[in-house]
Structures are given as structure tokens and as C-alpha cells.
Motif scaffolding. Structure first.
Motif, mmCIF file in Angstrom:
data_model
loop_
_atom_site.group_PDB
_atom_site.id
_atom_site.type_symbol
_atom_site.label_atom_id
_atom_site.label_comp_id
_atom_site.label_asym_id
_atom_site.label_seq_id
_atom_site.Cartn_x
_atom_site.Cartn_y
_atom_site.Cartn_z
ATOM 1 N N VAL A 1 -0.588 58.706 17.737
ATOM 2 C CA VAL A 1 -0.723 58.984 19.167
ATOM 3 C C VAL A 1 0.398 58.255 19.894
ATOM 4 N N PRO A 2 1.093 58.939 20.806
ATOM 5 C CA PRO A 2 2.181 58.254 21.510
ATOM 6 C C PRO A 2 1.686 57.068 22.350
ATOM 7 N N ILE A 3 2.564 56.094 22.489
ATOM 8 C CA ILE A 3 2.254 54.869 23.223
ATOM 9 C C ILE A 3 3.144 54.794 24.458
ATOM 10 N N VAL A 4 2.548 54.393 25.575
ATOM 11 C CA VAL A 4 3.338 54.132 26.787
ATOM 12 C C VAL A 4 3.148 52.668 27.158
ATOM 13 N N ILE A 5 4.264 51.958 27.277
ATOM 14 C CA ILE A 5 4.212 50.537 27.645
ATOM 15 C C ILE A 5 4.778 50.367 29.042
ATOM 16 N N ASP A 6 4.021 49.666 29.885
ATOM 17 C CA ASP A 6 4.550 49.352 31.208
ATOM 18 C C ASP A 6 5.703 48.378 31.001
ATOM 19 N N GLN A 7 6.894 48.837 31.301
ATOM 20 C CA GLN A 7 8.095 48.094 30.915
ATOM 21 C C GLN A 7 8.297 46.818 31.718
ATOM 22 N N PHE A 8 8.385 45.707 31.027
ATOM 23 C CA PHE A 8 8.658 44.437 31.704
ATOM 24 C C PHE A 8 9.967 43.840 31.235
ATOM 25 N N CYS A 9 10.556 44.433 30.214
ATOM 26 C CA CYS A 9 11.895 44.000 29.803
ATOM 27 C C CYS A 9 12.576 45.183 29.135
ATOM 28 N N VAL A 10 13.850 45.053 28.929
ATOM 29 C CA VAL A 10 14.618 46.105 28.270
ATOM 30 C C VAL A 10 14.013 46.349 26.880
ATOM 31 N N PRO A 11 13.825 47.625 26.487
ATOM 32 C CA PRO A 11 13.234 47.908 25.178
ATOM 33 C C PRO A 11 13.896 47.164 24.024
ATOM 34 N N LYS A 12 15.208 47.018 24.106
ATOM 35 C CA LYS A 12 15.915 46.312 23.033
ATOM 36 C C LYS A 12 15.442 44.854 22.927
ATOM 37 N N VAL A 13 15.201 44.265 24.076
ATOM 38 C CA VAL A 13 14.724 42.880 24.097
ATOM 39 C C VAL A 13 13.299 42.816 23.543
ATOM 40 N N TYR A 14 12.468 43.793 23.961
ATOM 41 C CA TYR A 14 11.094 43.878 23.440
ATOM 42 C C TYR A 14 11.126 43.956 21.910
ATOM 43 N N ALA A 15 11.996 44.835 21.417
ATOM 44 C CA ALA A 15 12.107 45.001 19.958
ATOM 45 C C ALA A 15 12.536 43.695 19.289
ATOM 46 N N SER A 16 13.440 42.959 19.942
ATOM 47 C CA SER A 16 13.924 41.721 19.320
ATOM 48 C C SER A 16 12.831 40.649 19.302
ATOM 49 N N TYR A 17 11.969 40.645 20.320
ATOM 50 C CA TYR A 17 10.831 39.711 20.312
ATOM 51 C C TYR A 17 9.934 40.002 19.105
ATOM 52 N N LEU A 18 9.631 41.286 18.917
ATOM 53 C CA LEU A 18 8.763 41.645 17.793
ATOM 54 C C LEU A 18 9.440 41.306 16.464
ATOM 55 N N ARG A 19 10.732 41.626 16.390
ATOM 56 C CA ARG A 19 11.463 41.404 15.151
ATOM 57 C C ARG A 19 11.441 39.925 14.764
ATOM 58 N N SER A 20 11.517 39.048 15.779
ATOM 59 C CA SER A 20 11.527 37.600 15.489
ATOM 60 C C SER A 20 10.215 37.156 14.858
ATOM 61 N N GLU A 21 9.176 37.990 14.939
ATOM 62 C CA GLU A 21 7.905 37.677 14.280
ATOM 63 C C GLU A 21 7.641 38.635 13.119
ATOM 64 N N GLY A 22 8.686 39.315 12.677
ATOM 65 C CA GLY A 22 8.561 40.215 11.536
ATOM 66 C C GLY A 22 7.850 41.519 11.848
#
Ligand code: MN
Length: 321
Positions: free
Chosen positions: A212-233
Motif C-alpha cells: 500500500v502506498p505511503i504518504v509522509i508529511d514532509q519535514f525534511c528533504v527525502p534524501k535526508v530522511y533516507a540518510s537518517y534511516l540508513r544510519s540505523e540500517g
């Protein structure tokens, strides 16, 4: 160090403000709407509509916005310049497709409490079937910022009665402060909370519904969001869409904002009871005075359990002691 100054339309400046939401430098200088810093430049937008880009590579940063059509709804990828350092997410994550996604079955997430000195940060994700969208609108589900806290309880109760699948999380102050001191930015804290509730809802609803598609209320640039997640694997699930002001477009995000707010308000009520005084929401000067009152009564150590201590208010409270 070089610089570029250019005049932009209000609409574009607004988009910039959202775009750089996670990179703002506060307070903004006199006469400025905001100032933000990226790897390439410091960006200062003035009320005169002039925007100053200065630093190592101001051209690169300015190029993102030059020739940007104000009516476009995509602040994160305003041009396709391959040299731009902007989000280069896989093709199944996007901002543009979000508008279609919100008309169908989707999951939305939002958070609450990040701007409040006292109390936790909460997040919620809600699963909404396409057929439920009109009904949810008709009972008054909308952005929680537009709803009084008393009404929040009634609305959230209705969502529960309707058995709308959701997941929520409360990050209490001790844990928040520990994470913050260990180097997590508020942006990373938010990203991890969104991810947590989104995964929970996906888990709850996956058998019958597939992806199911996900919509996130954007609070930062998606690339930054991805990097936060990546830092936790971790990584962003397929078919994830970032939208600014998503709660106005997505009923799932709006419903998530209502439940996240409810959980925040409930926690604030509990903390207020414990302290014997009604905690003030927000981060105004009234809050500074209340901090001083709490320090006088319980000692400064108490703040760790009831407040986001890295906020400037902690320091500002000193003059009221
Ligand atoms: Mn939000």
C-alpha cells in the motif's frame, strides 16, 4: 567564497522554506524570512523577496530554484539537473505521484510535540481505504492544527470506533533527551518515529492489502530522511511519497495528525498532574517562566523527565530564577 542574489516569487520562497526545513539556522537575521545551510551554500531569504546564496558553491544551490515553476507541487526535485545534489531517490519514491496516491487506499503518517518545549514527541500512521475517504472528511477529520484540543479527543474516539487501523508511538522526554545528547537531531528522531509507526501499520495490514502506498508529511528533504534511516540500517519502503502540507491533501495523514496530537495532549495532561501545574504548550516566553517555577520547586534535574532540554528555553529560563 562567492555569492548570488536573486529575486523570487513568494510561492517559491515558501517552497524553499519547506524544502530547507531541516537545515534552518535560527534565529534568521533581521529582515529575513529564513536562513538555511546546506553543504553547498548558506541561503538567506529576505522579506524583500531577494534570496542570497553564499558559500562554496552557491550556483549549484541557486540553480535548484531558477526557472522553477511556482505552480508545480514538487519542491524536492524542482529540476532535473544531474549535477544537483538534491534527492536522487529510486523511481518508486516520489513527490509528484503523491497527489494521485492520496485519492486511493494509502497509509499516512504525522507527528506531534516537536515544537513544544514540554512533553513528548508522538507519531502516528493510519491506514485508510479509498472507500473511507469521504466518510472521514464528513466527520471532520482534518489537520490537527486546525482542531481544538477538546475536539481532538472526540474525533480520535470516532476513528477508533470505526476500527481504522493505526499505530502510534510516544517518545518520552528522558529517552528523547538521551537520544538528542547522543547526537540525534530532531529530524532523525522524527524520521525514526515515522518509520516505526509506518512499519507497524504495514505489518498489521499486509496480509489483505499487499503493498500500500505511503504518504509522509514532509519535514525534511527525502534524501535526508533516507540518510537518517540508513544510519540505523533501515531504508524507505517502496512506493513512499513525501508531500509538504500532506495533512491537507491526505486524509490518512490528517487522521494520523489527530491521533498523534491526542497522544501528545494525553501525555501533557499526565505530566501536568504529576507536577501539580498545567504545562504550557509551545515554546513561548510563558514557557520560560514556567521552567523557572519547576526548577525552583523540583530542581533542574526534573526537566529531563518533562521537557526537551536542548531547546533554547532552558537557557532563557535562567533570568526568571
Ligand atoms: Mn506534520
Amino acid at each position: 567564497m562567492s555569492h548570488i542574489t536573486e529575486v523570487f516569487a513568494d510561492e517559491i520562497i515558501k517552497k524553499m522554506h519547506y524544502f530547507y526545513a531541516d537545515q534552518l539556522i535560527e534565529p534568521a537575521p533581521n529582515g529575513a524570512i529564513f536562513r538555511a545551510k546546506t553543504d553547498d551554500a548558506t541561503i538567506t531569504a529576505y522579506r524583500s523577496k531577494k534570496v542570497l546564496f553564499q558559500g562554496r558553491n552557491p550556483e549549484k544551490e541557486a540553480r535548484i530554484w531558477q526557472g522553477f515553476d511556482a505552480s508545480s507541487s514538487a519542491p524536492t526535485e524542482p529540476n532535473s539537473d544531474p549535477t544537483s545534489q538534491r534527492p536522487n531517490l529510486s523511481s518508486n519514491t516520489s513527490v509528484n505521484k503523491g497527489m494521485t496516491v492520496v485519492q486511493g487506499t494509502h497509509i499516512g503518517s504525522d507527528e506531534s510535540g516537536t515544537g513544544d518545549y514540554f512533553g513528548p514527541v508522538t507519531a502516528c500512521a493510519v491506514f485508510v481505504h479509498a472507500e473511507q475517504i469521504d466518510m472521514l472528511r464528513s466527520i471532520g477529520i482534518q489537520d490537527s492544527k486546525a482542531i481544538k484540543d477538546d475536539t481532538i479527543k472526540t474525533l480520535a474516539g470516532q476513528l477508533v470506533d470505526m476500527k481504522i487501523p493505526f499505530a502510534s508511538v510516544v517518545l518520552r522526554n528522558e529517552k528523547y533527551n538521551t537520544l538528542q545528547r547522543s547526537g540525534w537531531s530532531q529530524g532523525k528522531i522524527k524520521a525514526m518515529l515515522h518509520h516505526t509507526v509506518l512499519e507497524k501499520v504495514r505489518e498489521q495490514t499486509k496480509v489483505e492489502n499487499g503493498i500500500v502506498p505511503i504518504v509522509i508529511d514532509q519535514f525534511c528533504v527525502p534524501k535526508v530522511y533516507a540518510s537518517y534511516l540508513r544510519s540505523e540500517g533501515l531504508s524507505i519502503p517502496d512506493d513512499t511519497h513525501f508531500m509538504t502540507k500532506a495533512e491537507t491533501h491526505s486524509i490518512a495523514v490528517a487522521a494520523a495528525s489527530v491521533i498523534a496530537r491526542l497522544r501528545f495532549v494525553e501525555e501533557m495532561d499526565k505530566l501536568s498532574e504529576e507536577l501539580g501545574q498545567t504545562l504550557i504548550k509551545g515554546a513561548s516566553q510563558k514557557v520560560d517562566k514556567q521552567i523557572a517555577a519547576i526548577i525552583r520547586e523540583y530542581g533542574v534535574g526534573k526537566l529531563d523527565a518533562v521537557a526537551k532540554v536542548h531547546f533554547a528555553n532552558t537557557k532563557k529560563a535562567e533570568k526568571w530564577l
